[in-house]
Design a protein around this motif. Sequence first.
Motif, PDB file in Angstrom:
ATOM      1  N   MET A   1       2.635   5.246 -12.311  1.00  0.00           N
ATOM      2  CA  MET A   1       2.853   4.989 -10.909  1.00  0.00           C
ATOM      3  C   MET A   1       1.742   4.108 -10.585  1.00  0.00           C
ATOM      4  SD  MET A   1       4.977   7.119  -8.297  1.00  0.00           S
ATOM      5  CE  MET A   1       4.101   7.350  -7.036  1.00  0.00           C
ATOM      6  N   THR A   2       2.182   2.879 -10.237  1.00  0.00           N
ATOM      7  CA  THR A   2       1.213   2.041  -9.457  1.00  0.00           C
ATOM      8  C   THR A   2       1.483   1.460  -7.983  1.00  0.00           C
ATOM      9  OG1 THR A   2       1.948   0.153 -10.744  1.00  0.00           O
ATOM     10  CG2 THR A   2       0.155   1.343 -11.586  1.00  0.00           C
ATOM     11  N   ILE A   3       0.634   1.338  -7.521  1.00  0.00           N
ATOM     12  CA  ILE A   3       0.791   0.719  -5.996  1.00  0.00           C
ATOM     13  C   ILE A   3       0.305  -0.525  -6.216  1.00  0.00           C
ATOM     14  CG2 ILE A   3      -0.004   0.672  -3.531  1.00  0.00           C
ATOM     15  CD1 ILE A   3      -0.628   3.576  -4.026  1.00  0.00           C
ATOM     16  N   LYS A   4       1.088  -1.568  -5.618  1.00  0.00           N
ATOM     17  CA  LYS A   4       1.029  -3.216  -5.712  1.00  0.00           C
ATOM     18  C   LYS A   4       0.346  -3.797  -4.711  1.00  0.00           C
ATOM     19  CE  LYS A   4       4.943  -3.772  -8.625  1.00  0.00           C
ATOM     20  NZ  LYS A   4       5.426  -2.414  -8.751  1.00  0.00           N
ATOM     21  N   TYR A   5      -1.060  -3.976  -4.798  1.00  0.00           N
ATOM     22  CA  TYR A   5      -1.658  -4.582  -3.543  1.00  0.00           C
ATOM     23  C   TYR A   5      -1.595  -6.080  -3.409  1.00  0.00           C
ATOM     24  CZ  TYR A   5      -4.017   0.132  -3.862  1.00  0.00           C
ATOM     25  OH  TYR A   5      -4.091   1.444  -4.061  1.00  0.00           O
ATOM     26  N   THR A   6      -0.313  -6.474  -3.201  1.00  0.00           N
ATOM     27  CA  THR A   6      -0.008  -7.850  -3.231  1.00  0.00           C
ATOM     28  C   THR A   6       0.679  -8.174  -2.036  1.00  0.00           C
ATOM     29  OG1 THR A   6       1.922  -7.698  -4.553  1.00  0.00           O
ATOM     30  CG2 THR A   6      -0.264  -8.431  -5.510  1.00  0.00           C
ATOM     31  N   PHE A   7       0.969  -9.225  -1.386  1.00  0.00           N
ATOM     32  CA  PHE A   7       2.007  -9.473  -0.290  1.00  0.00           C
ATOM     33  C   PHE A   7       3.366  -9.148  -0.495  1.00  0.00           C
ATOM     34  CE2 PHE A   7       4.596 -12.823   2.008  1.00  0.00           C
ATOM     35  CZ  PHE A   7       4.462 -12.373   3.240  1.00  0.00           C
ATOM     36  N   GLN A   8       3.808  -9.354  -1.845  1.00  0.00           N
ATOM     37  CA  GLN A   8       5.072  -8.788  -2.220  1.00  0.00           C
ATOM     38  C   GLN A   8       5.219  -7.505  -2.144  1.00  0.00           C
ATOM     39  OE1 GLN A   8       7.325 -11.191  -5.361  1.00  0.00           O
ATOM     40  NE2 GLN A   8       6.197  -9.678  -6.229  1.00  0.00           N
ATOM     41  N   GLY A   9       4.059  -6.794  -2.763  1.00  0.00           N
ATOM     42  CA  GLY A   9       4.210  -5.338  -2.719  1.00  0.00           C
ATOM     43  C   GLY A   9       4.181  -4.631  -1.388  1.00  0.00           C
ATOM     44  N   LEU A  10       3.352  -5.405  -0.374  1.00  0.00           N
ATOM     45  CA  LEU A  10       3.358  -4.860   0.866  1.00  0.00           C
ATOM     46  C   LEU A  10       4.764  -5.132   1.610  1.00  0.00           C
ATOM     47  CD1 LEU A  10       1.476  -4.208   3.224  1.00  0.00           C
ATOM     48  CD2 LEU A  10       1.479  -6.707   4.020  1.00  0.00           C
ATOM     49  N   ALA A  44      16.210   2.859  -0.003  1.00  0.00           N
ATOM     50  CA  ALA A  44      14.870   2.931  -0.281  1.00  0.00           C
ATOM     51  C   ALA A  44      14.620   3.646  -1.609  1.00  0.00           C
ATOM     52  CB  ALA A  44      14.568   4.321   0.822  1.00  0.00           C
ATOM     53  N   ILE A  45      15.698   4.402  -2.045  1.00  0.00           N
ATOM     54  CA  ILE A  45      15.630   4.872  -3.570  1.00  0.00           C
ATOM     55  C   ILE A  45      15.749   3.665  -4.554  1.00  0.00           C
ATOM     56  CG2 ILE A  45      17.019   6.094  -5.630  1.00  0.00           C
ATOM     57  CD1 ILE A  45      17.884   8.298  -3.053  1.00  0.00           C
ATOM     58  N   LEU A  46      16.794   2.643  -4.350  1.00  0.00           N
ATOM     59  CA  LEU A  46      16.722   1.692  -5.113  1.00  0.00           C
ATOM     60  C   LEU A  46      15.411   0.798  -5.154  1.00  0.00           C
ATOM     61  CD1 LEU A  46      20.320   0.216  -4.400  1.00  0.00           C
ATOM     62  CD2 LEU A  46      19.321   1.349  -6.803  1.00  0.00           C
ATOM     63  N   LEU A  47      14.478   0.393  -4.182  1.00  0.00           N
ATOM     64  CA  LEU A  47      13.382  -0.167  -3.969  1.00  0.00           C
ATOM     65  C   LEU A  47      12.363   0.554  -4.779  1.00  0.00           C
ATOM     66  CD1 LEU A  47      13.831  -1.947  -0.573  1.00  0.00           C
ATOM     67  CD2 LEU A  47      13.777  -2.958  -2.846  1.00  0.00           C
ATOM     68  N   PHE A  48      12.418   2.042  -4.420  1.00  0.00           N
ATOM     69  CA  PHE A  48      11.236   2.658  -5.243  1.00  0.00           C
ATOM     70  C   PHE A  48      10.597   2.175  -6.666  1.00  0.00           C
ATOM     71  CE2 PHE A  48       9.422   6.101  -7.509  1.00  0.00           C
ATOM     72  CZ  PHE A  48       8.351   6.866  -6.475  1.00  0.00           C
ATOM     73  N   PRO A  49      11.540   1.947  -7.574  1.00  0.00           N
ATOM     74  CA  PRO A  49      11.101   1.511  -8.850  1.00  0.00           C
ATOM     75  C   PRO A  49      10.527   0.104  -8.662  1.00  0.00           C
ATOM     76  CG  PRO A  49      13.419   2.416  -9.233  1.00  0.00           C
ATOM     77  CD  PRO A  49      13.068   2.210  -7.624  1.00  0.00           C
ATOM     78  N   ALA A  50      11.002  -0.891  -7.942  1.00  0.00           N
ATOM     79  CA  ALA A  50      10.442  -2.065  -7.488  1.00  0.00           C
ATOM     80  C   ALA A  50       9.051  -1.898  -6.970  1.00  0.00           C
ATOM     81  CB  ALA A  50      11.096  -3.113  -6.803  1.00  0.00           C
ATOM     82  N   GLY A  51       8.698  -0.865  -6.206  1.00  0.00           N
ATOM     83  CA  GLY A  51       7.466  -0.599  -5.345  1.00  0.00           C
ATOM     84  C   GLY A  51       6.519  -0.056  -6.303  1.00  0.00           C
ATOM     85  N   PHE A  52       6.857   0.956  -7.308  1.00  0.00           N
ATOM     86  CA  PHE A  52       5.940   1.805  -7.761  1.00  0.00           C
ATOM     87  C   PHE A  52       6.054   1.948  -9.231  1.00  0.00           C
ATOM     88  CE2 PHE A  52       6.640   3.176  -3.130  1.00  0.00           C
ATOM     89  CZ  PHE A  52       5.233   3.766  -3.000  1.00  0.00           C
ATOM     90  N   ILE A  53       7.145   1.479  -9.742  1.00  0.00           N
ATOM     91  CA  ILE A  53       7.193   1.635 -11.240  1.00  0.00           C
ATOM     92  C   ILE A  53       7.077   0.573 -12.202  1.00  0.00           C
ATOM     93  CG2 ILE A  53       8.656   2.772 -13.239  1.00  0.00           C
ATOM     94  CD1 ILE A  53       9.725   4.601 -11.118  1.00  0.00           C
TER      95      ILE A  53
END
Lengths: 354, 264
Positions: free
Chosen positions: B1-10, B99-108
């Motif tokens: 699991m990684t956090i995206k430190y980008t504008f898109q991630g934000l 929120a569940i659907l966006l979770f993989p895009a945000g963290f996986i």
Amino acid sequence: MKLNRCIMWTALLAICLLTILSVFGAFCGAPKAKLIFNSIPLGVYWSGLAVLLIAGFVQFSRLLHKPGLFMVHAGCLLILVGSMWGSETGHQLQKRFLDSQKIPSGYMVIYEGESEKHIVAEGLKQTLGELPFSIKLNDFRLEHYPADEDSVPRLYIKTHQGQVLQLIAKAGEEISLGQGKGKLRIVRTFRNFRITVEDEEKIVTDQGQAAENPAVQVVIELPDSNSYTRYVFENFAGFTHGENLLQLSYVSQGPQIIRDYFSDVVIIENGKEVAAKSIEVNHPLHYAGYHFYQHSYDSQAGKYTILSVTSDSGLYTVYGGYWLLSLGVLWQFWFRHITIGLEMSKVKTKVLIQ
Amino acid sequence: MTIKYTFQGLLIYVVIAAYLLAFLTTVLGRKKTGNGLYLAGFIIAAITFGYRWYDARHVPFQNLFEVFLSMGMMVYPLSIFCRRSLRVGGETMDMLLGAILLFPAGFIFKAEPQKLPPALQSWLFIPHVAVYLMSYVIMAKATVQAFCQLKAKPAYTDENLVDPEIGTYRIICFGFPLLTLGLILGSWWGKLAWGDYWGWDPKELWSLASWLVYIGYLHFRYMFGKKHARINSCLAILGMSVILITLLWANLSKIFPGLHNYAS
């Protein structure tokens, strides 16, 4: 009524069985699944399913009177019939009873400037048959995406300890090779490195704009103030320099990603050129009952192309089935309700006016 | 699991937060605030989708990051459509679903844009993936309704809305044509790109299995209507389970190598 119930239960069982087989086939992998679904027992199943669909039309008047349901079921029937007609067994039966000489599928290996009419099996060794015309390959081309703007030339250095360092390949850039190991400095980069000898002296030059032989000149400065010059060539990546066992690789641009493959071919029939096309992925050639697809190519020298060939037997029946099925589901589940809704709103408006 | 430190991630994290806050405020009885947050989340999700399209230089349907990003955007319009046209509720759960659907895009899944390989450069790329993604989101909403039916209590008390069993049926009827079109467009595209309209590839077979489960559901419901409501709901849940396998397991697992593996 009993028969209707029996047909519905059989349909449910057939759906259930096909679902289980699909899951089983997914675990087997495509080649094995293809064999399973084209086997004789499955041939019996497909035929039974077609009979079941026909029985449905005969027994359920609803299927004939509701356009959506009719199209859905007729579409499924057409897909079944078309795919059975176009299968390998279907081709064998056509050969036996209709004297058809069509080859279901195969491959063609064609060298640039040469013509070919033989279709070979997957291993490219066994000949399956020959076409009544030949295909000439005029040219095979690859098209790459332009290099990324942010991709810069880099030098990769694998040190004695196995550590991989990287350095932007720009004159003047330098990097330490570790404590007591000295440092490496970039002196010059070459798009097309050439070496000539004049008056017994070796002269290094950068010739032309084409990146035929990209290279970088480096100086390795040792701690004992000795230094030596080396050239690193992109085309000979990972060459080890014996003096201190550094492994150097040069990458002048980012990885080249293929955008498309093109095989420029002409069809020759009775000595005449009858058709020409540039075959590319998603744009096959269709001629005389066969489709020709860009399948593979000579990755070393780009001198030949490999086309996959498939017969179009049954294809248009399947496509007809697709159209019927698509229109059927849209009519049954969407448009029918929209039209009913519109009619009801008209009735409501009339009542309000009255 | 990684956090995206980008504008898109934000942007993705803001949408997830908006959807979760919308869910919580609605559960706590502040429905208007919840709806406002839900709408705000959708607008930011649409901006994120557009930004990704611009950044990747192709419609963001190529890999699983883009797929989940797109699906996260589709939930809000679906909620509105279901309430207004199908009279099916469940918006509160839709907020959580978003929120569940966006979770993989945000963290996986990794967000690095990729160039389209030759096979994906087809006009069929957009309609094939778009109808599939829409159908998946629709079937996910149907599954929520099916769970509500199994729990034997409606998720809402509005008189204008239908009960969860009918809700499940109506949503499946709405999503099934898209699922069918996805399968057919994929098959047609397979013929153009790979030479065969059916290659018995694991992902194709899982897609067929999911379509067949819904075919089974429709036939079973035609035969028995609401008589075996729990079996109807179980079939709807089974359909979604097979869709999840098609979308995730068939793409990510090495058990199912095939022509569709670029989706991972």
